[in-house]
Write a protein that holds these residues in place. Sequence first.
Motif: not given
Length: 256
Positions: A213-225
């Motif tokens: 899901n998009k929100d999950q993708q955003v979460y990981f990118i903001l958190k882990l780069g």
Amino acid sequence: MKCFEFLLPKRTEKPRNKGLTMVLDKGLGYETAKCLMEIAGDYVDLLKFGWGTIIVHDKEIIKRKVEMYKSFDIIPYTGGTLFEIAYNNKKIDEFFKEAKDIGFEAIEISDGSTDMKEDEKLEFIKRAKKEGFYVLSEVGKKDPVVDAKISLDRRIELVNAELKAGSDKVIIEAREGGKNIGIFDKNGIAKEEEVDYLKKHIPEENIIWEAPNKDQQVYFILKLGKEVNLGNISSDDITSLETIRRGLRGDTLNKI
């Protein structure tokens, strides 16, 4: 050359060992898949033929799709459920032979829907490496009730054991829906303390986080780069995810 290329943020180019995007093919037609790769193939690293879908499709079409994906420097592979079907039917030898015959150079080994013993799974990983396959394995169970019984320490133990056995990448189970399983709660929100604990004990480049899901993708990118490895991405979301990675969408603009 890309449009407005002077505005395009850089990131690791293929072949990549980090920042991987694993896409789920649930039965795309050959021409549809080819057109999609022509416009977005640069952003796909791994292409999973979902669960047992290829069993019900024409073999020659699947062969053509496998070769087509390879032509875009993408690693196509068989999903873990297909391996488990072979395991249940005691057809592992035939499975390896057929995978090679079709043209697969990578396979996924999982135990999400079976009672496969840990030692068996590790031996299958070792065998697949000896057979010359690029190996992805998956930790987690498809049934949320069963999966919830796996502690974080146990998940870490399983991941590291599979890496030691020869897995090139280990996938953290989240299924296609990304809710109420693994590190996600019933609303699909990541449990941050669990993510922190996992990444502390497992090399990040060796993990693929399923994040459909998009929100999950955003979460990981903001958190882990932007170079985090993400999997179970819908074929419809390839370009969307790449723009999120590069800060070309409001969710990550000026944030990475």
